[in-house]
Write an enzyme that holds these catalytic residues in place. Sequence first.
Site, PDB file in Angstrom:
ATOM      1  N   TRP A  52       0.853  -1.185   0.000  1.00 31.10           N
ATOM      2  CA  TRP A  52       0.000   0.000   0.000  1.00 31.10           C
ATOM      3  C   TRP A  52       0.890   1.237   0.000  1.00 31.10           C
ATOM      4  CZ3 TRP A  52      -1.793   2.681   4.904  1.00 31.10           C
ATOM      5  CH2 TRP A  52      -2.717   3.696   4.615  1.00 31.10           C
ATOM      6  N   ASP A  74      -1.022  -5.502   9.271  1.00 29.81           N
ATOM      7  CA  ASP A  74      -1.955  -4.449   8.881  1.00 29.81           C
ATOM      8  C   ASP A  74      -3.240  -5.150   8.446  1.00 29.81           C
ATOM      9  OD1 ASP A  74      -3.336  -2.274   7.988  1.00 29.81           O
ATOM     10  OD2 ASP A  74      -1.885  -1.656   6.469  1.00 29.81           O
ATOM     11  N   LYS A 105     -13.467  -0.116   5.593  1.00 25.84           N
ATOM     12  CA  LYS A 105     -14.042  -0.973   4.551  1.00 25.84           C
ATOM     13  C   LYS A 105     -15.161  -1.860   5.089  1.00 25.84           C
ATOM     14  CE  LYS A 105     -10.806   0.477   1.705  1.00 25.84           C
ATOM     15  NZ  LYS A 105      -9.918   1.210   2.616  1.00 25.84           N
TER      16      LYS A 105
END
Length: 479
Positions: free
Chosen positions: A208, A289, A325
């Site tokens: 990311w 993560d 999300k």
Amino acid sequence: MASSMLSLGSTSLLPREINKDKLKLGTSGSNPFLKAKSFSRVTMSVSVKPSRFESITMAPPDPILGVSEAFKADTNELKLNLGVGAYRTEELQPYVLNVVKRLEALASFSSLLLISFIHFLNRMASFQAENLMLERGDNKEYLPIEGLAAFNKATAELLFGAGHPVIKEQKYVATIQGLSGTGSLRLAAALIERYFAGAKVLISAPTWGNHKNIFNDAKVPWSEYRYYDPKTIGLDFEGMIADIKEAPEGSFILLHGCAHNPTGIDPTPEQWVKIADVIQEKNHIPFFDVAYQGFASGSLDEDASSVRLFAERGMEFFVAQSYSKNLGLYAERIGAINVVCSSADAATRVKSQLKRIARPMYSNPPVHGARIVANVVGDATMFGEWKAEMEMMAGRIKTVRQKLGKDWSFILKQIGMFSFTGLNKAQSDNMTNKWHVYMTKDGRISLAGLSMAKCEYLADAIIDSYHNALLYWETPIEL
């Protein structure tokens, strides 16, 4: 009346034509404007001091958020935004989960009732209204530095499982609420910089985009381990293991708990075991993560299996969480950083230092999103509805992936909202410039922003971009 000109340096201002009748104040003898026959030319020089900020250069646009800005400026009806990782409906509209709507509606209704009756309550006994708000917990007082206690308890249980020993003991995990995933990662990075001097963080290649920014900002050195294999558009597992083995002992290994961003390529359960073995052998510290728990597979437990594997081995490690999300709370900035420790005393000390770092950084976190998570997880009915909605969202993305994967089988092997197409920058530019498909320049697309109706259009765009930019192609994919 003669016209006049006021010159300020190189700038000239011509006054509007003056209506004498409107300027007349009593007699003409008392009106100074009517006595004047002309104005003299006035010139003023303005010296501009150089700015103290002259040395500050323009920052480059964000590679992900900049995609959305370009998309908004495009007027073509066929345009597609596959850049930002945000869930969209089949009609490509933002989606607010029903369980969140219910909580928001309840809060709004309660607020309206309070407003409607506030004057009446004040006349009878002003403290009654205050007591009602306090009993509901709807006050706007500061949260403690570590955040909402009910949220911290709920988020740790979701991550590790309510029956896990680290949860049952409630002593070995230091959890504090953070500003979504980014803020939680940043807290951990500051802790690493402060108490693990010289330690390096290994991140996957690719990863990311904000991971590098976070560690750079915290002045934590990092390097990459091999992850993506462009020849197979799959996982370079042997390269990954070799690089973790070669890292200096005690390094931090940043791992994506599920739905790897940007590739969508996850290790198999057997590969996760091997990864854990090597990290233990090298005395490394895992750093997870977890941004998509429940959103990748549709199962909270399945998506947390990698984290729970490491917890079962008694390892010490970090886990950053986000609810952007899986609950659609993008703007609420709700997440957490968890540090699993080998003793209760260590967990207490770690938590105290995380709070110490947070205090000058943002003081304390926002309450609204934390209350939503705590209420959803704490109510059996709403919790069941949330899990059903996650299955629905994950299922829609899987359906889109299956339709697009009829042309490219590697897409079917990936998971989560992202897919790594293998397109390079030149081909990605062609996708945008010719086909109005907006994506990051590394070839990542967000399938959450794609509808079934647009799959064929996207496939045509990929095929055209592949052939038209063939000279720039680095690794061919099967068409």
